[in-house]
Design a protein around this motif. Structure first.
Motif, PDB file in Angstrom:
ATOM      1  N   ASP A 183      -1.856 -12.571  -3.204  1.00  0.00           N
ATOM      2  CA  ASP A 183      -0.998 -11.413  -3.455  1.00  0.00           C
ATOM      3  C   ASP A 183      -0.599 -11.352  -4.928  1.00  0.00           C
ATOM      4  O   ASP A 183      -0.695 -10.304  -5.574  1.00  0.00           O
ATOM      5  CB  ASP A 183       0.239 -11.514  -2.567  1.00  0.00           C
TER       6      ASP A 183
ATOM      7  N   CYS B 147      10.839   1.503   6.991  1.00  0.00           N
ATOM      8  CA  CYS B 147      10.687   0.634   5.811  1.00  0.00           C
ATOM      9  C   CYS B 147      12.030   0.315   5.168  1.00  0.00           C
ATOM     10  O   CYS B 147      12.346  -0.856   4.907  1.00  0.00           O
ATOM     11  CB  CYS B 147       9.770   1.308   4.792  1.00  0.00           C
TER      12      CYS B 147
ATOM     13  N   ARG C 191      13.153  -3.749   5.332  1.00  0.00           N
ATOM     14  CA  ARG C 191      13.628  -4.260   4.038  1.00  0.00           C
ATOM     15  C   ARG C 191      14.911  -5.090   4.136  1.00  0.00           C
ATOM     16  O   ARG C 191      14.983  -6.180   3.560  1.00  0.00           O
ATOM     17  CB  ARG C 191      13.821  -3.105   3.054  1.00  0.00           C
TER      18      ARG C 191
ATOM     19  N   ARG D 146      12.692  -9.024   0.434  1.00  0.00           N
ATOM     20  CA  ARG D 146      11.730  -9.509  -0.559  1.00  0.00           C
ATOM     21  C   ARG D 146      11.926  -8.758  -1.867  1.00  0.00           C
ATOM     22  O   ARG D 146      11.812  -7.542  -1.930  1.00  0.00           O
ATOM     23  CB  ARG D 146      10.303  -9.305  -0.064  1.00  0.00           C
TER      24      ARG D 146
ATOM     25  N   PHE E 272       9.592  -4.654   0.066  1.00  0.00           N
ATOM     26  CA  PHE E 272       8.709  -4.902   1.212  1.00  0.00           C
ATOM     27  C   PHE E 272       9.301  -4.299   2.472  1.00  0.00           C
ATOM     28  O   PHE E 272      10.416  -4.680   2.873  1.00  0.00           O
ATOM     29  CB  PHE E 272       8.520  -6.405   1.428  1.00  0.00           C
ATOM     30  N   PRO E 273       8.550  -3.369   3.069  1.00  0.00           N
ATOM     31  CA  PRO E 273       7.283  -2.787   2.627  1.00  0.00           C
ATOM     32  C   PRO E 273       7.508  -1.602   1.698  1.00  0.00           C
ATOM     33  O   PRO E 273       8.639  -1.149   1.519  1.00  0.00           O
ATOM     34  CB  PRO E 273       6.628  -2.344   3.944  1.00  0.00           C
ATOM     35  N   SER E 274       6.443  -1.088   1.134  1.00  0.00           N
ATOM     36  CA  SER E 274       6.527   0.009   0.184  1.00  0.00           C
ATOM     37  C   SER E 274       6.748   1.329   0.902  1.00  0.00           C
ATOM     38  O   SER E 274       5.959   1.727   1.759  1.00  0.00           O
ATOM     39  CB  SER E 274       5.235   0.086  -0.641  1.00  0.00           C
TER      40      SER E 274
ATOM     41  N   HIS F  23       5.591  -3.218  -6.939  1.00  0.00           N
ATOM     42  CA  HIS F  23       5.228  -3.644  -5.594  1.00  0.00           C
ATOM     43  C   HIS F  23       4.113  -4.683  -5.639  1.00  0.00           C
ATOM     44  O   HIS F  23       3.230  -4.626  -6.503  1.00  0.00           O
ATOM     45  CB  HIS F  23       4.744  -2.467  -4.739  1.00  0.00           C
TER      46      HIS F  23
ATOM     47  N   THR G 286       0.672  -6.612  -0.853  1.00  0.00           N
ATOM     48  CA  THR G 286       1.027  -6.677   0.566  1.00  0.00           C
ATOM     49  C   THR G 286       2.167  -5.731   0.911  1.00  0.00           C
ATOM     50  O   THR G 286       2.289  -5.298   2.059  1.00  0.00           O
ATOM     51  CB  THR G 286       1.408  -8.114   0.974  1.00  0.00           C
ATOM     52  N   ASP G 287       3.026  -5.398  -0.063  1.00  0.00           N
ATOM     53  CA  ASP G 287       4.037  -4.364   0.170  1.00  0.00           C
ATOM     54  C   ASP G 287       3.355  -3.055   0.545  1.00  0.00           C
ATOM     55  O   ASP G 287       3.780  -2.344   1.456  1.00  0.00           O
ATOM     56  CB  ASP G 287       4.887  -4.131  -1.087  1.00  0.00           C
TER      57      ASP G 287
END
Length: 211
Positions: A9, A75, A80, A85, A112-114, A157, A160-161
């Motif tokens: 990553d 998300c 989040r 993260r 995380f996540p985007s 980001h 993996t995000d």
């Protein structure tokens, strides 16, 4: 395994964020914005109206709105706060000293996540199911990849995000689509009326490309 994924990553992040030029800095800064895509969204609405008529287009737009809302909320308000993260660009992240910022953009605290990844995947997936044409699929996938890559390039980001954001967005689109398929008639339909005679051959070729 987790250590390997984290190392991969970061390696992909540094590869995307570590090669900057003034041109691509400006280009990615524009790409990652929201207002610049308004003409693109207007064009998509135009295509839907030409293909399905206003009634089906209105229903589909409600589905798109619900899809993006679902993806964004999952998300930002579900995952989040639980994962927490830090973004690569966040000063509290140890790797932030190795991140090159573009025009000072750092983003929020957690990434995380985007949400960008989720929202673009949500829109792309929904429209691909709505149109079911190769042209629309290629267009939306390329758009999703470009916008998502811009987030990694800018260092806000991890890859993996983006990947998990895609999964959330696709899941949201399929969920809303299935509900709409059953209750609100989101179903794909061929154009039911003749196109008006165009003034330009380019106009009709463009419409036929997406049909």
């Amino acid at each position: 395994m987790i250590d390997f994924i984290n190392e991969l990553d970061q390696s992909l992040l540094f590869a995307a964020n570590g090669n900057h030029t003034p041109f691509f800095d400006d280009f990615m800064y524009v790409v990652t914005g929201k207002l610049v895509w308004i003409p693109f969204y207007a064009f998509l609405i135009f295509l839907m109206q030409r293909r399905f008529g206003w009634k089906r287009t209105g229903i589909a737009l409600i589905g798109v709105a619900l899809t993006i809302l679902m993806a964004d909320q999952i998300c930002s308000h579900v995952i989040r706060p639980y994962v927490c993260r830090l973004r690569p660009s966040n000063p509290d992240n140890p790797i932030s000293q190795f991140i090159t910022l573009v025009h000072g953009v750092k983003g929020g605290r957690y990434g995380f996540p985007s949400c960008h990844g989720a929202n673009t995947a949500a829109l792309a997936t929904f429209l691909m199911m709505q149109f079911r044409t190769r042209a629309m699929a290629v267009t939306m996938i390329l758009w999703m990849l470009l916008l998502s890559y811009s987030r990694v390039y800018m260092g806000v980001h991890y890859p993996t995000d983006i990947l998990v954001g895609w999964l959330v967005g696709s899941f949201s689109a399929m969920t809303i689509w299935l509900l709409g398929y059953r209750y609100a008639n989101f179903r794909h339909a061929r154009m039911e009326r003749q196109l008006p005679a165009p003034d330009s051959p380019f106009y009709i070729r463009l419409l036929n490309y997406f049909n």
